[in-house]
Scaffold this active site. Structure first.
Site: not given
Length: 272
Positions: A50, A164-165
């Site tokens: 990512d 979500t990080a």
């Protein structure tokens, strides 16, 4: 699609090897594979994790191209195609129209007095943090109205994609990536109240660095998508809002948001 841009994480030999294999495969199918954006470029193939896709999205923000991430990392929320399914994904890309999700991005500016020191966009988050073991003292304004003052290790302002990080690691909520909103999550605040705040996407957030009451001259820093940009001094301001740029993510996966969460974050024992 016949014209592709290939970007690989050069620090991962397996990513470079995969990119070379894909380049040869696509050329054998009559496609053009470039190393920089050209007028004919239709899609960006990113080999890594990512982080590699985030960097590519930031660098190519002005081109409006869709991204397909081949995950050579771990979880892969953005780079969702695993190496075993690359050929299948490439065939789908070449054969016809594909679904592209347009993801909201954040725009950030750093000011010292009236001077703008820095401006850029981020797909995941823009965060301020403390230097060393110092606690950061900062005020938060929303649409020009004073909200509160924090003494904390920092603050994460996240997009839905970035929920979500770093936001998740700091205890913030997980948000559907197709939503349009801002999430403010304090990092290790020195207070009993440590809840995240969810704002409309049209909101403008301003973080103002203050002198610490017991640590004169304590400095902070600001990062865009995890990349530290610059040191912040007392009086500096970071202004964050929704960007007019978006990032297109090619979607082959038909899993719902809830199913994706279960696969990426669920208890592995439940899958057995």
């Amino acid at each position: 699609m016949k014209h592709f841009l290939l970007i690989a994480n050069r620090n991962k030999p397996e990513a470079v090897k995969m990119a070379d294999c894909v380049r040869e495969y696509l050329k054998g199918c009559g496609c053009v594979c470039g190393t920089e954006v050209e007028k004919e470029t239709e899609c960006v193939l990113v080999f890594g994790g990512d982080g590699t896709l985030l960097q590519a999205a930031g660098e190519l923000k002005d081109h409006g191209l869709p991204f397909l991430g081949i995950n050579m990392g771990t979880l892969g929320y953005l780079a969702e195609v695993d190496p075993d399914h690359v050929e299948e994904a490439l065939k789908l890309l070449m054969s016809g129209p594909v679904a592209v999700e347009r993801r909201m991005m954040l725009s950030g500016q750093v000011f010292r007095g009236e001077e703008e020191l820095y401006e850029d966009v981020a797909l995941n988050d823009i965060a301020i943090g403390s230097r060393g073991l110092n606690i950061l003292n900062f005020k938060v304004y929303v649409d020009g109205e004073y909200l509160t003052t924090y003494q904390a290790d920092g603050m994460v302002v996240a997009s839905p994609t970035g929920s979500t990080a770093y936001n998740l690691s700091a205890g913030g909520p997980v948000v559907n990536p197709r939503a349009s909103l801002l999430v403010l999550t304090p990092v290790s605040p020195h207070t009993l109240i440590s809840r995240s705040i969810v704002l409309e996407s049209c909101s403008v957030v301003e973080l103002v660095i203050m002198e610490h009451p017991s640590r004169e001259g304590a400095e902070g820093c600001v990062s865009f998508d995890g990349n530290e940009i610059m040191t912040l001094k007392p009086g500096d301001r970071v202004r964050i809002c929704k960007s007019d740029k978006t990032t297109g993510i090619v979607k082959f996966n038909k899993l719902s948001f809830v199913e994706t969460l279960r696969k990426k974050m669920g208890n592995r024992q439940e899958e057995k």
